[in-house]
Design a protein around this motif. Structure first.
Motif, short mmCIF file in Angstrom:
data_model
loop_
_atom_site.label_atom_id
_atom_site.label_comp_id
_atom_site.label_asym_id
_atom_site.label_seq_id
_atom_site.Cartn_x
_atom_site.Cartn_y
_atom_site.Cartn_z
N ALA A 237 0.87 -1.40 0.25
CA ALA A 237 -0.05 0.08 0.01
C ALA A 237 0.89 1.33 0.11
CB ALA A 237 -1.01 -0.10 1.24
N VAL A 238 2.10 1.06 0.70
CA VAL A 238 2.83 2.34 0.70
C VAL A 238 3.47 2.48 -0.80
CG1 VAL A 238 4.84 3.28 1.69
CG2 VAL A 238 3.40 1.96 3.13
N VAL A 239 3.90 1.43 -1.43
CA VAL A 239 4.40 1.76 -2.75
C VAL A 239 3.45 2.15 -3.78
CG1 VAL A 239 5.21 0.41 -4.68
CG2 VAL A 239 5.82 -0.71 -2.52
N ALA A 240 2.22 1.83 -3.48
CA ALA A 240 1.05 2.20 -4.53
C ALA A 240 0.89 3.54 -4.36
CB ALA A 240 -0.22 1.33 -3.93
N GLN A 241 1.08 4.16 -2.96
CA GLN A 241 0.62 5.62 -2.81
C GLN A 241 1.95 6.48 -3.35
OE1 GLN A 241 -1.72 7.35 -1.08
NE2 GLN A 241 -0.77 9.03 -2.23
N LYS A 242 3.24 5.78 -3.39
CA LYS A 242 4.34 6.57 -4.07
C LYS A 242 3.94 6.58 -5.57
CE LYS A 242 7.82 4.98 -0.98
NZ LYS A 242 8.20 6.31 -0.27
N VAL A 243 3.43 5.53 -6.08
CA VAL A 243 3.19 5.33 -7.75
C VAL A 243 1.98 6.53 -7.81
CG1 VAL A 243 2.21 4.01 -9.54
CG2 VAL A 243 3.83 3.10 -7.79
N VAL A 244 1.06 6.52 -7.15
CA VAL A 244 -0.09 7.49 -7.51
C VAL A 244 0.35 8.98 -7.40
CG1 VAL A 244 -2.06 8.64 -6.47
CG2 VAL A 244 -2.11 6.04 -6.94
N ASP A 245 1.23 9.20 -6.41
CA ASP A 245 2.03 10.52 -6.31
C ASP A 245 2.80 10.66 -7.57
OD1 ASP A 245 0.87 10.68 -3.82
OD2 ASP A 245 2.88 10.45 -2.78
N ALA A 246 3.54 9.88 -7.93
CA ALA A 246 4.57 9.71 -9.39
C ALA A 246 3.40 10.23 -10.58
CB ALA A 246 5.17 8.73 -9.68
N ILE A 247 2.44 9.44 -10.70
CA ILE A 247 1.64 9.93 -11.72
C ILE A 247 1.10 11.27 -11.84
CG2 ILE A 247 -0.48 9.07 -13.05
CD1 ILE A 247 -0.28 6.38 -11.85
N ARG A 248 0.82 11.79 -10.69
CA ARG A 248 0.19 12.96 -10.38
C ARG A 248 1.22 14.01 -10.63
NH1 ARG A 248 -3.51 12.02 -6.38
NH2 ARG A 248 -5.41 12.26 -7.38
#
Ligand code: NAI
Length: 286
Positions: A237-248
């Motif tokens: 879940a922590v990795v997924a948040q980093k990915v969403v931030d990276a997309i944004r």
């Protein structure tokens, strides 16, 4: 890409680990999500768990990413269900191929390259034209590994270095045509997932004979990584948040752990100084 709600995401390797974390996080952002995975019972359970949480626009499509026809069918199923696709996470991957580079069996090479590299190639080849076609903002995330940035060490790192190179090419090509599509390469360190039990999905015709060195090593090492990643691995879940931030934020390299920075820096410096590479010591000491 800044607005996620109502848009469509496809995540491969979504029945477990990082892929399930990504699918969950993107559903939480209000996206319609297509989960793709080769392990059908786990895929059904993953989709059911998201439905139970109230995410209605979530479907599962059994897919072997190493099969070009299956990835095309995944794209068609996505368009049939949700009309468009905006975010593609080419995430499915397997470990394995441990030991000295010449000791890996040809089946080790074929399995790892088929899933980790051809899976990403199929995803890019199939989905990027669909993203470009509708002209709306979109993003492609390819899961490599920090093993794709530090000096090469084994079969797995060969596949992951290739995914980094492919992703860099994708990023630059999209910029060259001023496409509204971003690209990122996810390079995680140790994450608490089931990758060490990847053997469960290894095609029968690509399995090693039980008495081969490579098979024994693989099993021994899987157990060691399993123990270590449960104890020390970052939650998906922590990795997924980093990915969403990276997309944004349109961030290309997504690194999850700082403690590899020195090794990455040393590698680049070694190359520039024409020095022999500094060997990389993994968490497992090899
Ligand atoms: P995982 O084993 O928990 O999940 C991987 C998923 O991919 C599984 O659900 C599996 O069924 C699926 N899969 C395997 N072969 C497939 C195929 N041919 N077609 C479609 N799906 C297939 O492992 P994890 O860790 O979540 O792996 C996701 C990605 O993260 C992989 O690319 C892996 O190399 C990468 N990674 C993982 C790290 C870790 O420490 N767990 C570190 C760095 C990168």
């Amino acid at each position: 890409m800044r607005d996620f709600a109502g848009k469509v995401a496809v995540v491969t390797g979504a029945a477990s680990g990082i892929g399930f974390g990504l699918a969950t996080r993107l559903a939480e952002e209000g996206m319609k999500v297509v989960l793709a995975d080769v392990e059908e019972p786990a895929l059904q359970a993953a989709v059911a768990s998201l439905h139970e949480r109230g995410f209605a626009d979530v479907i599962g499509v059994p897919t072997d990413v190493s099969d070009a026809v299956a990835v095309e069918a995944l794209a068609q199923a996505t368009l049939d269900a949700f009309d468009k696709v905006h975010v593609v996470c080419n995430n499915a991957g397997v470990g394995g191929g441990f030991g000295k580079i010449w000791e890996a069996s040809l089946k080790d090479w074929q399995w790892a390259l088929n899933v980790n590299l051809w899976g990403v190639i199929h995803g890019v080849h199939t989905f990027v034209p669909l993203l470009l076609e509708h002209g709306e903002p979109g993003h492609v995330v390819n899961t490599a590994s920090v093993a794709g940035l530090v000096p090469g060490a084994r079969v797995y790192s060969v596949t992951k270095h290739a995914v980094v190179a492919l992703s860099e090419a994708l990023y630059h090509n999209l910029r060259q045509i001023s496409a509204p599509i971003g690209a990122s390469v996810l390079c995680p360190g140790l994450i608490d997932t089931r990758i060490m039990f990847g053997y469960r999905n290894r095609p029968v015709d690509l399995r090693n004979a039980a008495d081969e060195t490579a098979s024994r090593r693989e099993l021994e090492r899987a157990e060691r990584i399993a123990n270590m990643s449960q104890e020390l691995g970052m939650p998906p879940a922590v990795v997924a948040q980093k990915v969403v931030d990276a997309i944004r934020d349109e961030q290309f390299y997504v690194l999850t752990h700082d403690h590899f920075d020195a090794t990455i820096r040393d590698r680049m410096e070694d190359i520039l100084q024409r020095r022999v590479p500094t060997p990389y010591q993994s968490e497992l000491g090899d």
